[in-house]
Design an enzyme around this catalytic site. Structure first.
Site, short mmCIF file in Angstrom:
data_model
loop_
_atom_site.label_atom_id
_atom_site.label_comp_id
_atom_site.label_asym_id
_atom_site.label_seq_id
_atom_site.Cartn_x
_atom_site.Cartn_y
_atom_site.Cartn_z
N ARG A 181 10.75 -35.25 -18.67
CA ARG A 181 9.98 -35.25 -17.52
C ARG A 181 10.67 -34.78 -16.18
NH1 ARG A 181 9.57 -39.98 -14.37
NH2 ARG A 181 9.96 -41.47 -16.07
N TYR B 22 -13.44 -22.44 -8.46
CA TYR B 22 -13.59 -22.80 -9.79
C TYR B 22 -13.93 -24.32 -9.79
CZ TYR B 22 -11.66 -24.80 -14.18
OH TYR B 22 -11.62 -25.33 -15.37
N ASP C 115 -5.17 -19.31 -6.08
CA ASP C 115 -5.43 -19.30 -7.59
C ASP C 115 -5.35 -18.09 -8.28
OD1 ASP C 115 -6.10 -19.63 -10.15
OD2 ASP C 115 -7.59 -21.43 -9.68
N LYS D 154 -4.78 -19.62 -19.62
CA LYS D 154 -5.83 -18.22 -19.77
C LYS D 154 -4.46 -17.19 -20.11
CE LYS D 154 -8.72 -21.34 -18.43
NZ LYS D 154 -9.04 -21.65 -16.77
C1 LIG Z 1 -9.23 -22.77 -16.12
C2 LIG Z 1 -8.96 -22.72 -14.66
C3 LIG Z 1 -8.21 -23.59 -13.91
C4 LIG Z 1 -7.83 -24.90 -14.51
O1 LIG Z 1 -6.89 -24.76 -15.44
P1 LIG Z 1 -6.90 -25.83 -16.68
O2 LIG Z 1 -5.46 -25.03 -17.49
O3 LIG Z 1 -8.10 -25.41 -17.54
O4 LIG Z 1 -6.40 -27.02 -16.25
C5 LIG Z 1 -8.17 -23.45 -12.64
N1 LIG Z 1 -8.36 -22.29 -12.03
C6 LIG Z 1 -9.09 -21.27 -12.52
C7 LIG Z 1 -9.72 -19.98 -11.82
C8 LIG Z 1 -9.24 -21.28 -13.90
O5 LIG Z 1 -10.06 -20.39 -14.65
#
Ligand SMILES: *Cc1c(COP(=O)(O)O)cnc(C)c1O
Length: 398
Positions: A58, A111, A184, A209
């Site tokens: 952790r 998002y 982001d 992603k």
């Molecule tokens: C998918 C996504 C998130 C969230 O991420 P997770 O890995 O699904 O928790 C945040 N911001 C954007 C732009 C995303 O496409």
């Protein structure tokens, strides 16, 4: 920070190496919750250290350290932190830097998960939020900041509307007014945009992603200054959104081909967007790489030689056409998420937003024929042929 002056691929492959004395060329998976202490004093030292390398998972793990070094180098940041998901990365940033009653500036078309997390803070902790409507209007961001503002949050290009934000301009506002800025960077990836180098304090991504890139893991990353990441780490040490060592290892493997994958996917997207614009069934294509996209100029300045591989396009045939189109595809797979090697497609009107009231859909820019397309790294000709099959099916529906 990349002190060696390496390029993006060399950095991704060689920046992090946690071999731990073994001779293996790739790093072993440290699938352990805990590490043996060599002496009692080490226990005392590690208990007070920020991210001790081998103590308790952790707190940290060699597989995390490796990914964090790579991400920090790619993002041009001092330090990075890996978490269990993109959402836990955002939750960590909010938990670390926001107090009840603070004010936040965020884009209206952010998002959905981030929007819901902010609204939860609003409902439970009295967070005040100003939603920026036109992300390209720097004045709107500037006017939204008050003396209670603690965070400015941007997302570029945004999910799912592909709205673009000028990060250098947002960073300048934040610096002038003493407000921490967050971007982001999920869609752009550090291959195309390095928010920290543009002056943004924290670059946050869903590593689920593009960074992972193979639709086989869920993870998040935060990159920023030594002090900010240490503060975020202190939060995760207590709240525990710990990644699994196997997922960290997979993420590192994915990162090694990040440049190849996102370049190829972006090239595919650029060419498919141009082709889609010419299709009579298509009313509109939202892709920052096309000249008529409102954010094209800013994206060209801010993104390093590509516009990413996410786009949406609107079918004239509406709901039924969108549905038939998706059902006819054989290569492009119907699924949420994005950023993997495989192309994915989503039809919000018949899927995620089927029960959303029309006025809300209108506000979000979700029309009945809208398709969100995550372009993968398949051969472009095969993707085109698959889309053609979709158009035939959509035509038959009319
Ligand atoms: C998918 C996504 C998130 C969230 O991420 P997770 O890995 O699904 O928790 C945040 N911001 C954007 C732009 C995303 O496409």
């Amino acid at each position: 920070m990349d002190p060696k002056g390496w390029g993006l691929s060399t950095t991704a492959i060689h920046a992090g190496k946690a071999h731990n004395g073994t001779r293996s060329v790739t790093t072993p998976i440290f699938q352990t919750s805990v590490f043996e202490l060599m002496e009692n004093a080490e226990g005392a030292e590690f208990a007070n250290a920020v991210e001790p390398p081998q103590f308790y998972t952790r707190w940290g793990n060699p597989n995390f350290s490796e990914v964090q070094q790579v991400v920090a180098s790619l993002e041009g940041a001092e330090r990075a932190l890996v978490t269990s998901s993109g959402m836990s990365a955002f939750a960590t940033v909010f938990d670390t830097f926001l107090q009840p009653g603070d004010h936040v500036v965020a884009p209206a078309a952010v998002y959905l998960g981030t929007e819901q997390l902010l609204r939860r803070w609003e409902a439970r902790k009295g967070l005040k939020i100003t939603w920026v409507q036109n992300t390209l209007d720097t004045g709107e961001w500037d006017e939204a900041v008050t003396d209670r503002t603690r965070l400015i949050l941007a997302e570029t290009p945004s999910n799912p509307t592909l709205a673009v934000t000028d990060l250098a301009a947002i960073a300048a506002i934040g610096r002038r007014k003493g407000v921490r800025t967050v971007a982001d960077n999920t869609f752009a990836t550090p291959i195309f945009t390095k928010p920290v180098e543009l002056g943004i304090d924290l670059s946050v991504s869903s590593a689920t992603k593009y960074l992972g890139g193979h639709s086989d893991l869920v993870a998040g990353v935060i990159a920023g200054s030594e002090a900010d990441i240490a503060a975020c780490w202190a939060t995760t040490k207590l709240t525990g959104p710990t990644l699994d060592p196997i997922a960290a290892w997979l993420l590192h493997r994915g990162l090694k081909t990040l440049y190849l994958r996102v370049r190829r996917a972006s090239d595919n997207a650029q060419s498919l967007a141009a082709w889609l614009l010419w299709q009579p069934q298509v009313a509109r294509v939202d892709y920052p790489g096309t000249k008529d996209h409102p954010g094209h100029e800013v994206a060209t300045r801010q993104m390093n030689g590509g516009y990413g591989a996410m786009m949406s396009f609107d079918l004239r045939g509406g709901l039924v056409a969108g549905q038939r189109f998706c059902e006819a595809l054989r290569i492009i797979t119907r699924a949420v998420s994005l950023g993997g090697v495989e192309s994915l497609i989503q039809h919000p009107a018949s899927m995620s937003h089927l029960r959303t009231p029309p006025e809300v859909k209108a506000r979000l820019g979700i029309t009945d024929g809208l398709l969100r397309f995550s372009v993968g790294i398949e051969d472009e000709a095969d993707l085109k042929a698959d889309l053609e099959t979709g158009f035939l099916a959509a035509d038959a529906a009319r």
